[in-house]
Design a protein around this motif. Sequence first.
Motif, PDB file in Angstrom:
ATOM      1  N   GLY A  85       0.822  -1.210   0.000  1.00 36.40           N
ATOM      2  CA  GLY A  85       0.000   0.000   0.000  1.00 36.40           C
ATOM      3  C   GLY A  85       0.849   1.249   0.000  1.00 36.40           C
ATOM      4  O   GLY A  85       1.792   1.359   0.781  1.00 36.40           O
ATOM      5  N   LEU A  86       0.511   2.186  -0.887  1.00 36.88           N
ATOM      6  CA  LEU A  86       1.239   3.464  -0.877  1.00 36.88           C
ATOM      7  C   LEU A  86       0.541   4.436   0.065  1.00 36.88           C
ATOM      8  O   LEU A  86      -0.612   4.232   0.452  1.00 36.88           O
ATOM      9  N   ALA A  87       1.258   5.501   0.426  1.00 39.74           N
ATOM     10  CA  ALA A  87       0.709   6.513   1.335  1.00 39.74           C
ATOM     11  C   ALA A  87       0.775   7.879   0.683  1.00 39.74           C
ATOM     12  O   ALA A  87       1.763   8.207   0.019  1.00 39.74           O
ATOM     13  N   GLN A  88      -0.286   8.653   0.853  1.00 40.46           N
ATOM     14  CA  GLN A  88      -0.301   9.991   0.277  1.00 40.46           C
ATOM     15  C   GLN A  88      -1.116  10.920   1.158  1.00 40.46           C
ATOM     16  O   GLN A  88      -1.957  10.463   1.945  1.00 40.46           O
ATOM     17  N   SER A 126       3.724  -1.834   4.073  1.00 40.10           N
ATOM     18  CA  SER A 126       3.096  -0.521   4.246  1.00 40.10           C
ATOM     19  C   SER A 126       4.118   0.583   4.038  1.00 40.10           C
ATOM     20  O   SER A 126       5.269   0.482   4.458  1.00 40.10           O
ATOM     21  N   THR A 127       3.652   1.641   3.419  1.00 39.20           N
ATOM     22  CA  THR A 127       4.466   2.851   3.271  1.00 39.20           C
ATOM     23  C   THR A 127       4.280   3.736   4.501  1.00 39.20           C
ATOM     24  O   THR A 127       3.166   3.872   4.998  1.00 39.20           O
ATOM     25  N   VAL A 128       5.366   4.335   4.961  1.00 41.42           N
ATOM     26  CA  VAL A 128       5.274   5.337   6.031  1.00 41.42           C
ATOM     27  C   VAL A 128       6.189   6.520   5.686  1.00 41.42           C
ATOM     28  O   VAL A 128       7.355   6.330   5.327  1.00 41.42           O
ATOM     29  N   HIS A 129       5.623   7.735   5.800  1.00 42.40           N
ATOM     30  CA  HIS A 129       6.421   8.966   5.622  1.00 42.40           C
ATOM     31  C   HIS A 129       7.127   9.248   6.944  1.00 42.40           C
ATOM     32  O   HIS A 129       6.573   9.917   7.829  1.00 42.40           O
ATOM     33  N   ILE A 130       8.332   8.768   7.071  1.00 42.62           N
ATOM     34  CA  ILE A 130       8.972   8.791   8.390  1.00 42.62           C
ATOM     35  C   ILE A 130       9.342  10.197   8.878  1.00 42.62           C
ATOM     36  O   ILE A 130       9.607  10.372  10.063  1.00 42.62           O
ATOM     37  N   VAL A 158       9.930   2.758   3.380  1.00 46.97           N
ATOM     38  CA  VAL A 158      10.325   4.045   3.958  1.00 46.97           C
ATOM     39  C   VAL A 158      10.265   5.112   2.869  1.00 46.97           C
ATOM     40  O   VAL A 158      10.948   5.011   1.859  1.00 46.97           O
ATOM     41  N   VAL A 159       9.403   6.119   3.072  1.00 48.72           N
ATOM     42  CA  VAL A 159       9.429   7.254   2.137  1.00 48.72           C
ATOM     43  C   VAL A 159       9.727   8.529   2.903  1.00 48.72           C
ATOM     44  O   VAL A 159       9.346   8.680   4.070  1.00 48.72           O
ATOM     45  N   THR A 160      10.413   9.435   2.187  1.00 52.01           N
ATOM     46  CA  THR A 160      10.826  10.679   2.842  1.00 52.01           C
ATOM     47  C   THR A 160       9.965  11.855   2.395  1.00 52.01           C
ATOM     48  O   THR A 160      10.126  12.951   2.915  1.00 52.01           O
ATOM     49  N   GLU A 176      15.408  19.604   2.237  1.00 54.73           N
ATOM     50  CA  GLU A 176      16.171  19.423   0.986  1.00 54.73           C
ATOM     51  C   GLU A 176      16.333  17.919   0.681  1.00 54.73           C
ATOM     52  O   GLU A 176      16.485  17.107   1.606  1.00 54.73           O
ATOM     53  N   HIS A 177      16.320  17.582  -0.602  1.00 57.57           N
ATOM     54  CA  HIS A 177      16.238  16.185  -1.036  1.00 57.57           C
ATOM     55  C   HIS A 177      17.258  15.258  -0.366  1.00 57.57           C
ATOM     56  O   HIS A 177      16.900  14.274   0.284  1.00 57.57           O
ATOM     57  N   ASP A 178      18.557  15.563  -0.511  1.00 56.96           N
ATOM     58  CA  ASP A 178      19.564  14.615  -0.009  1.00 56.96           C
ATOM     59  C   ASP A 178      19.578  14.561   1.522  1.00 56.96           C
ATOM     60  O   ASP A 178      19.852  13.507   2.116  1.00 56.96           O
ATOM     61  N   ARG A 180      17.021  14.677   3.355  1.00 55.11           N
ATOM     62  CA  ARG A 180      15.936  13.761   3.775  1.00 55.11           C
ATOM     63  C   ARG A 180      16.481  12.343   3.929  1.00 55.11           C
ATOM     64  O   ARG A 180      16.120  11.622   4.857  1.00 55.11           O
ATOM     65  N   TYR A 181      17.360  11.940   3.006  1.00 54.63           N
ATOM     66  CA  TYR A 181      17.895  10.573   3.094  1.00 54.63           C
ATOM     67  C   TYR A 181      18.905  10.436   4.229  1.00 54.63           C
ATOM     68  O   TYR A 181      19.018   9.371   4.830  1.00 54.63           O
ATOM     69  N   GLU A 182      19.630  11.522   4.538  1.00 55.10           N
ATOM     70  CA  GLU A 182      20.533  11.461   5.723  1.00 55.10           C
ATOM     71  C   GLU A 182      19.698  11.270   6.983  1.00 55.10           C
ATOM     72  O   GLU A 182      20.054  10.505   7.880  1.00 55.10           O
ATOM     73  N   ASN A 228      12.430   0.562  -0.013  1.00 53.82           N
ATOM     74  CA  ASN A 228      12.216   1.964  -0.397  1.00 53.82           C
ATOM     75  C   ASN A 228      12.217   2.063  -1.920  1.00 53.82           C
ATOM     76  O   ASN A 228      12.521   1.093  -2.618  1.00 53.82           O
ATOM     77  N   ALA A 229      11.790   3.203  -2.408  1.00 55.04           N
ATOM     78  CA  ALA A 229      11.763   3.450  -3.853  1.00 55.04           C
ATOM     79  C   ALA A 229      12.681   4.621  -4.127  1.00 55.04           C
ATOM     80  O   ALA A 229      12.576   5.645  -3.455  1.00 55.04           O
ATOM     81  N   ALA A 230      13.590   4.478  -5.082  1.00 54.34           N
ATOM     82  CA  ALA A 230      14.528   5.568  -5.316  1.00 54.34           C
ATOM     83  C   ALA A 230      15.097   5.505  -6.728  1.00 54.34           C
ATOM     84  O   ALA A 230      15.113   4.455  -7.358  1.00 54.34           O
ATOM     85  N   SER A 231      15.571   6.660  -7.163  1.00 54.43           N
ATOM     86  CA  SER A 231      16.290   6.753  -8.433  1.00 54.43           C
ATOM     87  C   SER A 231      17.496   7.673  -8.316  1.00 54.43           C
ATOM     88  O   SER A 231      18.458   7.549  -9.077  1.00 54.43           O
ATOM     89  N   SER A 232      17.444   8.613  -7.383  1.00 51.76           N
ATOM     90  CA  SER A 232      18.533   9.581  -7.228  1.00 51.76           C
ATOM     91  C   SER A 232      19.752   8.919  -6.582  1.00 51.76           C
ATOM     92  O   SER A 232      19.642   7.840  -5.990  1.00 51.76           O
ATOM     93  N   GLY A 233      20.896   9.608  -6.660  1.00 51.13           N
ATOM     94  CA  GLY A 233      22.111   9.094  -6.018  1.00 51.13           C
ATOM     95  C   GLY A 233      21.900   8.888  -4.526  1.00 51.13           C
ATOM     96  O   GLY A 233      22.224   7.831  -3.973  1.00 51.13           O
ATOM     97  N   GLN A 326      11.729  14.716  -7.036  1.00 46.63           N
ATOM     98  CA  GLN A 326      11.969  13.272  -7.126  1.00 46.63           C
ATOM     99  C   GLN A 326      12.483  12.919  -8.522  1.00 46.63           C
ATOM    100  O   GLN A 326      12.175  13.593  -9.492  1.00 46.63           O
ATOM    101  N   ALA A 327      13.251  11.837  -8.603  1.00 47.42           N
ATOM    102  CA  ALA A 327      13.892  11.493  -9.880  1.00 47.42           C
ATOM    103  C   ALA A 327      13.327  10.216 -10.506  1.00 47.42           C
ATOM    104  O   ALA A 327      13.832   9.759 -11.519  1.00 47.42           O
ATOM    105  N   SER A 328      12.242   9.657  -9.933  1.00 47.79           N
ATOM    106  CA  SER A 328      11.827   8.333 -10.397  1.00 47.79           C
ATOM    107  C   SER A 328      10.962   8.338 -11.646  1.00 47.79           C
ATOM    108  O   SER A 328      10.887   7.339 -12.344  1.00 47.79           O
ATOM    109  N   TRP A 329      10.254   9.423 -11.912  1.00 50.34           N
ATOM    110  CA  TRP A 329       9.277   9.358 -13.010  1.00 50.34           C
ATOM    111  C   TRP A 329       9.572  10.378 -14.093  1.00 50.34           C
ATOM    112  O   TRP A 329       8.670  10.801 -14.805  1.00 50.34           O
ATOM    113  N   ARG A 330      10.817  10.754 -14.225  1.00 49.89           N
ATOM    114  CA  ARG A 330      11.164  11.800 -15.181  1.00 49.89           C
ATOM    115  C   ARG A 330      10.731  11.453 -16.606  1.00 49.89           C
ATOM    116  O   ARG A 330      10.368  12.324 -17.381  1.00 49.89           O
TER     117      ARG A 330
END
Length: 397
Positions: A85-88, A126-130, A158-160, A176-178, A180-182, A228-233, A326-330
């Motif tokens: 399940g995704l979360a929005q 389950s997705t959670v916006h941590i 895990v989604v940020t 800021e994007h990066d 969030r991952y830290e 997790n779902a990702a495309s960026s470095g 986000q870089a996943s759906w460019r």
Amino acid sequence: MSEPAGAPAPQHPLRMSSAPEATRADGISPLARAARHPLMLGLFLPLQQGAWSPSTWPRSTSWSFPYNAECAVRADELGFDLVFGLAQWLGKGGYGGEMQFRANATDPLLVTAGLAPLTRNVILISTVHILYGWHPLHLAKFAASIDHMSRGRWGLNVVTGYKKSEYEMFGIPPIEHDLRYEMADEFCRFMRRLWAEGENLTVEGRWWRMKDAFVAPKPAHGTVLMVNAASSGAGLAYAARHSDLIFITSPAGADLDRACEALPAHNRRIKELARSCGREVKTIINPHVICRETEREAREQRRAILAHQDPVAADNFYATFAGGDQASWRAATREDWVIGGNVHVVGSPAQVVDAFARLRAAGCDWIQVNFYDYVPDLEFFGARVLPLMKQAGLRAA
Ligand SMILES: Cc1cc2nc3c(=O)[nH]c(=O)nc-3n(C[C@H](O)[C@H](O)[C@H](O)COP(=O)(O)O)c2cc1C
């Protein structure tokens, strides 16, 4: 005491479980059960009104819990390995339009808890916006609880959060994007320590701190399945260090031929990155499947979904993914978003199985299918596609 950053996370064990509370009837852990199949199989649950497709072409699909429970139970019976399940977080009316696309959406954490006693073998993710106000202690406790309720079958995506409007809803300045991952890295390291430690835990992190914190019960396998779902470095670096399963998207958009050209290098890069951290990760992609007895019927169904698109909802849905950081759906076009999902797989049962074999050959370990009209499409899939997947050697007998 603070924990140094840098140590990659231990992996979810692909082994027989010795924990009694995790023991399935056959004593096999859910991930080990899934790994017996050359191509692992998941179902993207339609927790959001309209699921993936901003189209008014008639269908049964519903965001309601009973409908989603029916899908999950049937997927479990059919031998699917996971449901997801995704979360929005959307404002009133969701993405709008005549259909009020995604105006209602249930929370996947609560839904997966509800599905735990209804299902037997399928992994529940389950997705959670941590970063939306969670503390690692909360989620470590909730995760261990649902893992216990499902006897070791729960996973955490895990989604940020890539939408400024979602941060604003929570009254938090966008991060800021990066960075969030830290933050996700620290959050998950602390969560894992709570699952691992036999004594009270005191830590002083950059973003979170705990004094004499403790979680029991522990997850049945020492950790839950981390996703997790990702495309960026930064997103992939986080994934390599923490995830067992990484959602990828086609770097070349929804067209199957172009996707299958781009995916081998993409999958290789991700797996090499994980190996450089001493870990093995599996990749998963979500094809949108339109399958009918003949290719002609399947293509007609695709045309009908497109012809009945809700233009306002489609514009708003597309704009969300075309924008943001986000870089996943460019590479996905507006038309791709009317159908939904990632790679589009349209055709007869044999053509669908051939497409799955190509995705497997392109290095994808799992597929997680989404449908337009979930209950009947899932039933047809079970009757006509699954037997051919077994014949093709993609699923164990
Ligand atoms: C299959 C899939 C499911 C996702 N589910 C969610 C979700 O439920 N909620 C969310 O905010 N983001 C979701 N995302 C977005 C990711 O968390 C992430 O923002 C995106 O893949 C961009 O990655 P990047 O940060 O590496 O650019 C999902 C992405 C994919 C591909």
